[in-house]
Write an enzyme that holds these catalytic residues in place. Structure first.
Site, mmCIF file in Angstrom:
data_model
loop_
_atom_site.group_PDB
_atom_site.id
_atom_site.type_symbol
_atom_site.label_atom_id
_atom_site.label_comp_id
_atom_site.label_asym_id
_atom_site.label_seq_id
_atom_site.Cartn_x
_atom_site.Cartn_y
_atom_site.Cartn_z
ATOM 1 N N ASP A 128 0.819 -1.214 0.000
ATOM 2 C CA ASP A 128 0.000 0.000 0.000
ATOM 3 C C ASP A 128 0.861 1.277 0.000
ATOM 4 O O ASP A 128 2.103 1.204 -0.059
ATOM 5 C CB ASP A 128 -0.935 -0.057 1.220
ATOM 6 N N ASP A 185 -9.979 3.740 -3.681
ATOM 7 C CA ASP A 185 -10.706 2.563 -3.181
ATOM 8 C C ASP A 185 -12.139 2.488 -3.710
ATOM 9 O O ASP A 185 -12.843 3.493 -3.776
ATOM 10 C CB ASP A 185 -10.752 2.587 -1.654
HETATM 11 C C1 GLA Z 1 -5.940 1.338 1.312
HETATM 12 C C2 GLA Z 1 -6.074 0.359 0.141
HETATM 13 C C3 GLA Z 1 -7.213 -0.604 0.432
HETATM 14 C C4 GLA Z 1 -6.943 -1.345 1.729
HETATM 15 C C5 GLA Z 1 -6.753 -0.357 2.868
HETATM 16 C C6 GLA Z 1 -6.292 -1.028 4.140
HETATM 17 O O1 GLA Z 1 -7.048 2.181 1.415
HETATM 18 O O2 GLA Z 1 -6.289 1.050 -1.044
HETATM 19 O O3 GLA Z 1 -7.350 -1.524 -0.635
HETATM 20 O O4 GLA Z 1 -5.800 -2.156 1.587
HETATM 21 O O5 GLA Z 1 -5.782 0.623 2.528
HETATM 22 O O6 GLA Z 1 -6.150 -0.122 5.187
#
Ligand code: GLA
Length: 384
Positions: A128, A185
């Site tokens: 990430d 996301d």
């Molecule tokens: C980010 C990523 C998500 C997930 C969250 C976990 O937002 O884009 O897919 O992995 O972190 O905290």
């Protein structure tokens, strides 16, 4: 060691969309069981990925350590269980100082963390982008973990997740990543699906063999069920038609196919969407060519076709209606390289009825219900 990984987009299941921080060994094991029992494994899904919130809040002797309450027997035991089912095991870390959930990230610990994951028999690492120090170059941080994973003594898929930031398309292949998140996301609603697709039409040439675009985990079958209120959203998820269209889009746009619903409680409709072998075959075509887009001339915002050349000469053709009423798509074969004067037409195979619907010349015109889609394999045939 160092087998080329992920010739085609990876397929699996990830904890985040439904469970977020609420994860534990039992959830992972029972989901691995279901992956096999439901036929998802036979359909091609192989990775079981634990996302954020699995570790202690502090390192111990410089190493990441699993939370004993969630994973009392540690991560190697989880790996062994998943491997005993013929599946592969994925984990999560972050290029910044902390993960998005506030757990320790791998910044300045890349090589020791890669070694730790290899020691636990991990097969896949999602990486990430939260808490990246401003002074650090993002591309360089992905290069570090890419190098560390390629030299950790185990084949580990590198799943980069920098949300499409910092011109990722221009440098990601150089990091050794097998897939890369190209959007923010996803949420379990139709608007989110549409926004992701709109942002990715036109980027297809950057996705290809061994390094695939990742449009985020699927929300198919969630129907508003998530421990994470932001993902669940207030509208209670999508209709099955919208999930069908979402899956078709991710498939034809060559995204990784990572399931995000609770696979222990899938409806028949959800399972049917996720295991459609004709749609999966389009996603897994060996050449991994991205699609181009042809918009309906008199309704370009709402109606469009995606056309993806398949190995062996066929074309995958998806037709999509983002509008709120039934709309027409009239695909002119001229626009996909097939003039009428060629004396050839397209024999269309419907990926939902799993049968041939006929041979068309010059154009194919269909009525697409609101938020629905058509998916075909088109084969060139002589017509005179
Ligand atoms: C980010 C990523 C998500 C997930 C969250 C976990 O937002 O884009 O897919 O992995 O972190 O905290």
């Amino acid at each position: 060691m160092n087998t080329p990984l992920c010739h085609t987009p990876p397929m699996g299941w990830n904890t985040w969309n439904t469970f977020s921080w609420n994860i534990n060994a039992e959830l992972i094991k029972s989901s691995a069981d279901k992956m096999v029992e439901t036929g998802l494994k036979d359909a091609g899904y192989e990775y079981i990925v634990i996302d954020d919130c699995w570790s202690l809040k502090e390192r111990v002797n410089g190493r990441l350590v699993p939370d004993k309450e969630k994973f009392p027997d540690g991560m190697k035991a989880i790996a062994d269980y998943i491997h005993s089912k013929g599946l592969k095991f994925g984990m999560y870390s972050c290029a910044g100082t902390h993960t998005c959930g506030g757990y320790p990230g791998s910044f300045e610990h890349e090589f020791i963390d890669a070694e730790t994951f290899a020691g636990w028999d991990v097969d896949y690492l999602k990486y990430d982008y939260c808490y990246k120090p401003d002074c650090a170059d993002g591309a360089n941080l992905y290069k570090r973990m890419g190098l560390a994973l390629r030299n950790c003594g185990r084949d580990i898929v590198f799943s980069a997740c920098n949300w499409g930031k910092d011109d990722v398309h221009s440098w990601i292949r150089g990091t050794g990543a097998q897939l890369f998140r190209s959007t923010g996301d996803i949420q379990d609603n139709w608007e989110s699906i549409k926004n992701i697709v709109s942002s990715q039409i036109g980027t297809s040439s950057t996705s290809g063999v061994y390094c695939h675009n990742d449009m985020d985990m699927l929300v198919v079958g969630m129907h508003g069920n998530s421990d994470n209120e932001w993902i669940a959203d207030v509208v209670g998820g999508c209709s099955d038609t919208e999930y069908k269209t979402h899956f078709a889009l991710w498939a034809i746009m060559n995204s990784a196919l990572m399931i995000g619903c609770d696979i222990r409680k899938m409806s028949d409709a959800t399972l049917e969407i996720l295991t459609n072998k004709d749609i999966i075959a389009i996603n897994q075509d060996i050449e991994c060519r991205g699609p181009y887009c042809i918009r309906q001339w008199n309704n370009p915002e709402n109606v469009f076709a995606l056309v993806k050349p398949l190995s062996g000469g066929e074309l995958a053709i998806g037709m999509f209606n983002f509008g709120d009423k039934t709309n027409e798509m009239s695909l002119q074969f001229f626009d996909i390289g097939l003039p009428y004067s060629s004396g050839r037409g397209l024999e269309m195979y419907d990926c939902y009825t799993h049968s041939t619907v006929g041979t068309f010349t010059e154009r194919m015109c269909v009525q697409i219900p609101s938020h629905d889609c058509m998916m075909y394999r088109a084969k060139l045939v002589r017509t005179n």
